[in-house]
Design a protein around this motif. Structure first.
Motif, short mmCIF file in Angstrom:
data_model
loop_
_atom_site.label_atom_id
_atom_site.label_comp_id
_atom_site.label_asym_id
_atom_site.label_seq_id
_atom_site.Cartn_x
_atom_site.Cartn_y
_atom_site.Cartn_z
N PRO A 88 -7.12 56.31 47.41
CA PRO A 88 -5.82 56.74 46.87
C PRO A 88 -5.43 56.02 45.58
O PRO A 88 -5.46 54.79 45.50
CB PRO A 88 -4.85 56.38 47.99
CG PRO A 88 -5.47 55.18 48.64
CD PRO A 88 -6.96 55.35 48.52
N GLY A 89 -5.09 56.79 44.56
CA GLY A 89 -4.45 56.26 43.37
C GLY A 89 -5.11 55.06 42.76
O GLY A 89 -6.31 55.07 42.44
N SER A 90 -4.35 53.98 42.61
CA SER A 90 -4.83 52.79 41.91
C SER A 90 -5.54 51.80 42.83
O SER A 90 -5.97 50.75 42.38
CB SER A 90 -3.66 52.08 41.20
OG SER A 90 -2.67 51.72 42.14
N SER A 91 -5.66 52.13 44.11
CA SER A 91 -6.36 51.25 45.06
C SER A 91 -7.74 51.83 45.31
O SER A 91 -7.98 52.53 46.30
CB SER A 91 -5.57 51.15 46.37
OG SER A 91 -4.29 50.62 46.15
N GLY A 92 -8.66 51.55 44.40
CA GLY A 92 -9.95 52.23 44.41
C GLY A 92 -11.02 51.53 45.22
O GLY A 92 -10.77 50.56 45.95
N GLY A 93 -12.24 52.02 45.05
CA GLY A 93 -13.35 51.60 45.88
C GLY A 93 -14.24 50.53 45.29
O GLY A 93 -15.22 50.14 45.94
N GLU A 96 -14.57 45.22 48.29
CA GLU A 96 -15.29 45.00 49.54
C GLU A 96 -14.68 45.79 50.69
O GLU A 96 -15.36 46.16 51.64
CB GLU A 96 -15.32 43.51 49.86
CG GLU A 96 -16.15 42.72 48.87
CD GLU A 96 -16.13 41.22 49.11
OE1 GLU A 96 -17.17 40.57 48.89
OE2 GLU A 96 -15.07 40.69 49.53
N LEU A 97 -13.37 46.07 50.59
CA LEU A 97 -12.66 46.88 51.58
C LEU A 97 -11.80 47.88 50.82
O LEU A 97 -11.23 47.55 49.78
CB LEU A 97 -11.77 46.02 52.48
CG LEU A 97 -12.47 44.99 53.38
CD1 LEU A 97 -11.43 44.03 53.96
CD2 LEU A 97 -13.23 45.68 54.50
N ALA A 98 -11.67 49.09 51.35
CA ALA A 98 -10.89 50.11 50.68
C ALA A 98 -10.15 50.97 51.69
O ALA A 98 -10.66 51.26 52.78
CB ALA A 98 -11.78 51.00 49.82
N ARG A 99 -8.93 51.37 51.32
CA ARG A 99 -8.15 52.30 52.13
C ARG A 99 -8.54 53.72 51.82
O ARG A 99 -8.92 54.05 50.70
CB ARG A 99 -6.65 52.14 51.83
CG ARG A 99 -6.02 50.87 52.34
CD ARG A 99 -4.61 50.68 51.77
NE ARG A 99 -3.83 51.92 51.70
CZ ARG A 99 -3.25 52.37 50.58
NH1 ARG A 99 -3.41 51.72 49.43
NH2 ARG A 99 -2.55 53.48 50.59
N ALA A 100 -8.40 54.59 52.82
CA ALA A 100 -8.62 56.02 52.61
C ALA A 100 -7.84 56.79 53.67
O ALA A 100 -7.69 56.33 54.80
CB ALA A 100 -10.10 56.37 52.72
N ALA A 101 -7.33 57.95 53.27
CA ALA A 101 -6.64 58.82 54.22
C ALA A 101 -7.68 59.57 55.05
O ALA A 101 -8.73 59.97 54.55
CB ALA A 101 -5.75 59.79 53.47
N THR A 102 -7.38 59.78 56.31
CA THR A 102 -8.32 60.51 57.16
C THR A 102 -8.54 61.93 56.65
O THR A 102 -9.61 62.51 56.85
CB THR A 102 -7.84 60.55 58.61
OG1 THR A 102 -6.52 61.12 58.67
CG2 THR A 102 -7.80 59.15 59.21
N ALA A 103 -7.55 62.50 55.96
CA ALA A 103 -7.71 63.84 55.40
C ALA A 103 -8.73 63.87 54.27
O ALA A 103 -9.25 64.94 53.93
CB ALA A 103 -6.37 64.36 54.89
N ASP A 104 -9.01 62.69 53.70
CA ASP A 104 -9.95 62.60 52.58
C ASP A 104 -11.27 61.96 52.99
O ASP A 104 -12.01 61.42 52.16
CB ASP A 104 -9.34 61.78 51.43
CG ASP A 104 -8.06 62.39 50.90
OD1 ASP A 104 -7.99 63.63 50.87
OD2 ASP A 104 -7.14 61.64 50.55
N LEU A 105 -11.60 62.06 54.26
CA LEU A 105 -12.74 61.35 54.84
C LEU A 105 -13.69 62.34 55.49
O LEU A 105 -13.27 63.34 56.08
CB LEU A 105 -12.19 60.35 55.85
CG LEU A 105 -13.09 59.54 56.77
CD1 LEU A 105 -12.37 58.23 57.12
CD2 LEU A 105 -13.37 60.31 58.05
#
Length: 317
Positions: A88-93, A96-105
């Motif tokens: 999402p947005g400015s919190s990229g990959g 070492e750890l990254a957030r992601a929405a389940t809808a985008d997985l």
């Protein structure tokens, strides 16, 4: 954890390693322990200041790895699963750890490596969408520029599987050899004068280069019925069109990427799932040019911007 953060736009050395707090998943989100992050040309454009984006930010739209935490409303059965996802947005990959929405997985199919999955899922889903937008049919001749690139190399394989005669255009002998190895019927070096004349008339042109190369590719579209689809401008400028020339030749111009991205979310997910399934079955293979450790993100950007890469470039935190 370590991340790559950009605090100012500029050359590749603005990509700096920093320490950051571990991300916490929000509602409907997961946290992925990143095994591979895609380095795409859009990252280069944003980092260099070519597209408005809030500072500071962590680059990286594409990640793959195992789910290590889930937030409220997320399926706990995802814990430990291998997945690929957009961030999402400015919190990229580039982390070492990254957030992601389940809808985008998407879960990674059995038998497919995480690196292959990262290289295929977004690029392959877009390639499926581009061919659908251009309504490519068996027996047609399809000209693909940047054919040895991340998306182009997948387009070559998918168009060939659809029954098309594939003409691949790329810059230099190494890239034309790579395109032939992917199944192209004809591979042309677009650094050589007169290359477009050798196409012989394309029913469909898919161009990611723009500029002079895109203009030359346009001349190769078949008069009276040719469709020219544009989805990128790695040259730095979009292909310029003369409306009188386009009209007199009876060509159709198609914003192929815009059509693909405008599809309903379910259709886009289906396209991505199709690409991952094809990769898992061996029908589609991503070319991975290189993998880099996280601190070598500037080198990865430099290589990608030089247009010397064949296929995908990955970071491996």
């Amino acid at each position: 954890m370590r991340v790559i953060r950009v605090r100012e736009f500029g050359p590749p050395d603005v990509l700096k390693v920093e320490d950051a707090p571990e991300p916490q998943p929000g509602a409907g989100e997961v946290v992925v322990a990143v095994e591979a992050a895609g380095v795409i040309y859009g990252d280069v454009i944003i980092r260099s200041g070519g597209y408005p984006f809030p500072l500071p930010y962590v680059p990286g739209l594409e990640v793959g790895g195992r789910v290590v935490d889930v937030g409220p409303d997320a399926d706990r059965r995802l814990l430990g699963r291998r997945v690929v996802a957009t961030t999402p947005g400015s919190s990229g990959g580039y982390a070492e750890l990254a957030r992601a929405a389940t809808a985008d997985l998407h879960t990674v199919p059995d038998g497919l490596s995480v690196q292959q999955a990262v290289a295929v899922f977004q690029a392959g889903g877009l390639a499926v969408g581009l061919l659908a937008a251009m309504r490519v049919a068996a027996g047609e001749t399809v000209l693909i520029t940047a054919a040895a690139g991340r998306i182009g190399s997948l387009l070559v394989q998918l168009a060939k599987s659809a029954g098309a005669t594939v003409v691949a255009a790329a810059g230099g002998p190494a890239k034309t050899r790579a395109a032939r190895a992917l199944g192209a019927d004809l591979a042309l070096d677009y650094t050589e004068p007169g290359w477009a004349e050798r196409v012989g008339g394309a029913d469909v042109v898919l161009d990611a280069v723009g500029g002079d190369i895109g203009a030359q590719a346009l001349t190769a579209a078949r008069g009276g019925s040719g469709r020219f689809g544009f989805y990128g401008f790695t040259s730095g400028t979009w292909t310029r069109f003369d409306p009188v020339d386009v009209a007199s030749r009876g060509l159709t111009l198609v914003g192929a990427a815009g059509i693909a991205f405008a599809q309903p979310p379910a259709a886009q997910r289906a396209a991505t799932a199709s690409a991952l399934a094809a990769a898992a079955s061996g029908q589609l293979a991503a070319t991975i040019h290189s993998t880099h450790p996280l601190p070598a993100a500037p080198a990865a950007h430099t290589a990608l911007a030089s247009r010397a890469t064949l296929g995908a470039t990955l970071l491996t935190p």
